[in-house]
Design a protein around this motif. Structure first.
Motif, PDB file in Angstrom:
ATOM      1  N   PHE A  96       0.845  -1.185   0.000  1.00 22.24           N
ATOM      2  CA  PHE A  96       0.000   0.000   0.000  1.00 22.24           C
ATOM      3  C   PHE A  96       0.886   1.243   0.000  1.00 22.24           C
ATOM      4  N   GLY A  97       0.358   2.327  -0.535  1.00 23.34           N
ATOM      5  CA  GLY A  97       1.084   3.590  -0.464  1.00 23.34           C
ATOM      6  C   GLY A  97       0.254   4.707  -1.048  1.00 23.34           C
ATOM      7  N   PRO A  98       0.217   5.857  -0.404  1.00 21.77           N
ATOM      8  CA  PRO A  98      -0.557   6.982  -0.921  1.00 21.77           C
ATOM      9  C   PRO A  98       0.091   7.579  -2.156  1.00 21.77           C
ATOM     10  N   PRO A  99      -0.647   8.368  -2.935  1.00 28.35           N
ATOM     11  CA  PRO A  99      -0.026   9.075  -4.056  1.00 28.35           C
ATOM     12  C   PRO A  99       1.194   9.861  -3.587  1.00 28.35           C
ATOM     13  N   GLY A 100       2.282   9.734  -4.348  1.00 33.34           N
ATOM     14  CA  GLY A 100       3.489  10.475  -4.010  1.00 33.34           C
ATOM     15  C   GLY A 100       4.473   9.720  -3.152  1.00 33.34           C
ATOM     16  N   ALA A 101       4.086   8.532  -2.670  1.00 35.43           N
ATOM     17  CA  ALA A 101       4.971   7.782  -1.766  1.00 35.43           C
ATOM     18  C   ALA A 101       6.033   6.968  -2.496  1.00 35.43           C
ATOM     19  N   GLY A 102       5.941   6.882  -3.810  1.00 31.63           N
ATOM     20  CA  GLY A 102       6.931   6.115  -4.567  1.00 31.63           C
ATOM     21  C   GLY A 102       6.645   4.628  -4.581  1.00 31.63           C
ATOM     22  N   LYS A 103       5.368   4.269  -4.602  1.00 34.94           N
ATOM     23  CA  LYS A 103       4.989   2.852  -4.521  1.00 34.94           C
ATOM     24  C   LYS A 103       5.529   2.033  -5.695  1.00 34.94           C
ATOM     25  N   SER A 104       5.460   2.576  -6.908  1.00 34.35           N
ATOM     26  CA  SER A 104       5.930   1.819  -8.072  1.00 34.35           C
ATOM     27  C   SER A 104       7.431   1.557  -7.989  1.00 34.35           C
ATOM     28  N   THR A 105       8.178   2.525  -7.472  1.00 36.70           N
ATOM     29  CA  THR A 105       9.626   2.343  -7.309  1.00 36.70           C
ATOM     30  C   THR A 105       9.916   1.230  -6.317  1.00 36.70           C
ATOM     31  N   GLN A 106       9.199   1.210  -5.203  1.00 37.35           N
ATOM     32  CA  GLN A 106       9.443   0.190  -4.187  1.00 37.35           C
ATOM     33  C   GLN A 106       8.915  -1.179  -4.621  1.00 37.35           C
ATOM     34  N   ALA A 107       7.868  -1.201  -5.438  1.00 34.49           N
ATOM     35  CA  ALA A 107       7.384  -2.473  -5.976  1.00 34.49           C
ATOM     36  C   ALA A 107       8.455  -3.109  -6.855  1.00 34.49           C
ATOM     37  N   ALA A 108       9.118  -2.292  -7.673  1.00 31.73           N
ATOM     38  CA  ALA A 108      10.194  -2.795  -8.525  1.00 31.73           C
ATOM     39  C   ALA A 108      11.363  -3.297  -7.677  1.00 31.73           C
ATOM     40  N   TYR A 109      11.648  -2.597  -6.588  1.00 31.72           N
ATOM     41  CA  TYR A 109      12.720  -3.019  -5.684  1.00 31.72           C
ATOM     42  C   TYR A 109      12.378  -4.357  -5.024  1.00 31.72           C
ATOM     43  N   LEU A 110      11.161  -4.497  -4.552  1.00 31.63           N
ATOM     44  CA  LEU A 110      10.740  -5.742  -3.905  1.00 31.63           C
ATOM     45  C   LEU A 110      10.786  -6.908  -4.880  1.00 31.63           C
ATOM     46  N   ASP A 111      10.475  -6.650  -6.129  1.00 35.99           N
ATOM     47  CA  ASP A 111      10.508  -7.690  -7.151  1.00 35.99           C
ATOM     48  C   ASP A 111      11.899  -8.310  -7.247  1.00 35.99           C
ATOM     49  N   LYS A 112      12.928  -7.457  -7.129  1.00 37.89           N
ATOM     50  CA  LYS A 112      14.308  -7.949  -7.196  1.00 37.89           C
ATOM     51  C   LYS A 112      14.750  -8.573  -5.874  1.00 37.89           C
ATOM     52  N   LEU A 113      14.263  -8.020  -4.775  1.00 38.29           N
ATOM     53  CA  LEU A 113      14.716  -8.437  -3.450  1.00 38.29           C
ATOM     54  C   LEU A 113      14.229  -9.828  -3.069  1.00 38.29           C
TER      55      LEU A 113
ATOM     56  N   ALA B 281      12.206 -12.242  -5.089  1.00 36.37           N
ATOM     57  CA  ALA B 281      11.735 -13.169  -6.128  1.00 36.37           C
ATOM     58  C   ALA B 281      10.217 -13.227  -6.193  1.00 36.37           C
ATOM     59  N   ILE B 282       9.623 -12.104  -6.603  1.00 33.20           N
ATOM     60  CA  ILE B 282       8.161 -12.028  -6.637  1.00 33.20           C
ATOM     61  C   ILE B 282       7.671 -11.707  -8.039  1.00 33.20           C
ATOM     62  N   ASP B 283       6.441 -12.105  -8.284  1.00 29.85           N
ATOM     63  CA  ASP B 283       5.737 -11.749  -9.510  1.00 29.85           C
ATOM     64  C   ASP B 283       4.667 -10.726  -9.122  1.00 29.85           C
ATOM     65  N   SER B 284       4.746  -9.535  -9.692  1.00 36.91           N
ATOM     66  CA  SER B 284       3.815  -8.477  -9.313  1.00 36.91           C
ATOM     67  C   SER B 284       2.475  -8.638 -10.026  1.00 36.91           C
ATOM     68  N   ILE B 285       1.400  -8.430  -9.288  1.00 35.30           N
ATOM     69  CA  ILE B 285       0.061  -8.393  -9.874  1.00 35.30           C
ATOM     70  C   ILE B 285      -0.507  -6.999  -9.640  1.00 35.30           C
ATOM     71  N   SER B 286      -0.447  -6.181 -10.689  1.00 37.27           N
ATOM     72  CA  SER B 286      -1.099  -4.870 -10.666  1.00 37.27           C
ATOM     73  C   SER B 286      -2.463  -5.071 -11.303  1.00 37.27           C
ATOM     74  N   THR B 287      -3.514  -4.916 -10.526  1.00 31.67           N
ATOM     75  CA  THR B 287      -4.839  -5.321 -11.005  1.00 31.67           C
ATOM     76  C   THR B 287      -5.250  -4.593 -12.279  1.00 31.67           C
ATOM     77  N   GLY B 288      -4.971  -3.292 -12.365  1.00 33.13           N
ATOM     78  CA  GLY B 288      -5.341  -2.555 -13.562  1.00 33.13           C
ATOM     79  C   GLY B 288      -4.682  -3.123 -14.810  1.00 33.13           C
TER      80      GLY B 288
END
Length: 223
Positions: free
Chosen positions: A9-26, A28-35
């Motif tokens: 979770f993260g509010p607008p401006g929190a950099g959620k997409s950046t941290q999602a990409a980081y977690l993906d590397k950290l 071994a995850i497959d991201s599910i962005s519902t949209g």
């Protein structure tokens, strides 16, 4: 670190997409962005895809029953040795409860929920200061009004600086109010189940990433 099943979770401006990409590397995850997944499902032309296309064509929201079918399909398509990051879901308490049942059913229980926190004031400062540098024949770049060198470089290369409508302060305030109202009961729900980790997003992207890594290491003992 072991693969994790998590929600971000993260509010607008929190950099959620950046941290999602980081977690993906950290982890071994497959991201599910519902949209994004909804659009991809429509493009397949499958039975579920046609059902989603009809809902969208009628201007309706995908209801919880259909969303559970979609999530089941998406999650079963991810190998068991790979974790999953859910971004954009759940949005309501009933969705969170349904998701919990679904993930237990497919033997992929939720490990952790990471919530980025940021003051409304800082979110407004970050987002209202964003500008798009548009140079003909090149991809758009997102700049900040505090980065004078980047702004000057954009202009020197014939670029236009554009402010998006959703980056105007009044629009940002409405987006933040909606996020806070919808997310508060979800954070309480996951907090009561001891799944919640709060991460202060008021720092550089690298600082926030490091805080996430340290929190996960502490919780899972470096597993």
């Amino acid at each position: 670190m072991k693969p994790l099943n998590l929600i971000l979770f993260g509010p607008p401006g929190a950099g959620k997409s950046t941290q999602a990409a980081y977690l993906d590397k950290l982890a071994a995850i497959d991201s599910i962005s519902t949209g994004q997944r909804l659009r991809q499902t429509v493009e397949t032309g499958s039975e579920l895809g046609q059902e989603v296309a009809q809902v969208m064509a009628e201007g309706r929201l995908v209801d919880d029953t259909l969303m559970n079918k979609l999530l089941n399909e998406w999650l079963l398509g991810i190998p068991s040795e790979v974790g999953v990051l859910l971004d954009g879901y759940p949005r309501t308490l009933s969705q969170a409860q349904s998701l919990d049942q679904l993930m237990q059913t497919i033997s992929r229980p939720l490990d952790v929920v990471i919530a980025l926190t940021l003051s409304d004031e800082e979110a407004i400062r970050r987002l209202s200061g964003r500008r798009i540098c548009r140079i003909k024949g090149q991809p758009d770049q997102i700049l900040h009004i505090n980065d004078q060198a980047a702004l000057d470089d954009c202009r020197a290369n014939g670029g236009m600086l554009i402010e998006r409508d959703d980056d105007k302060p009044e629009t940002i305030k409405r987006r933040l109010a909606e996020y806070n109202a919808k997310t508060e009961p979800l954070l309480q729900f996951y907090g009561e189940r001891d799944l919640l980790i709060l991460i202060d997003a008021d720092g550089t992207p690298d600082q926030v990433s490091k805080a996430i890594e340290q929190a996960l290491q502490q919780r899972f003992n470096g597993a």
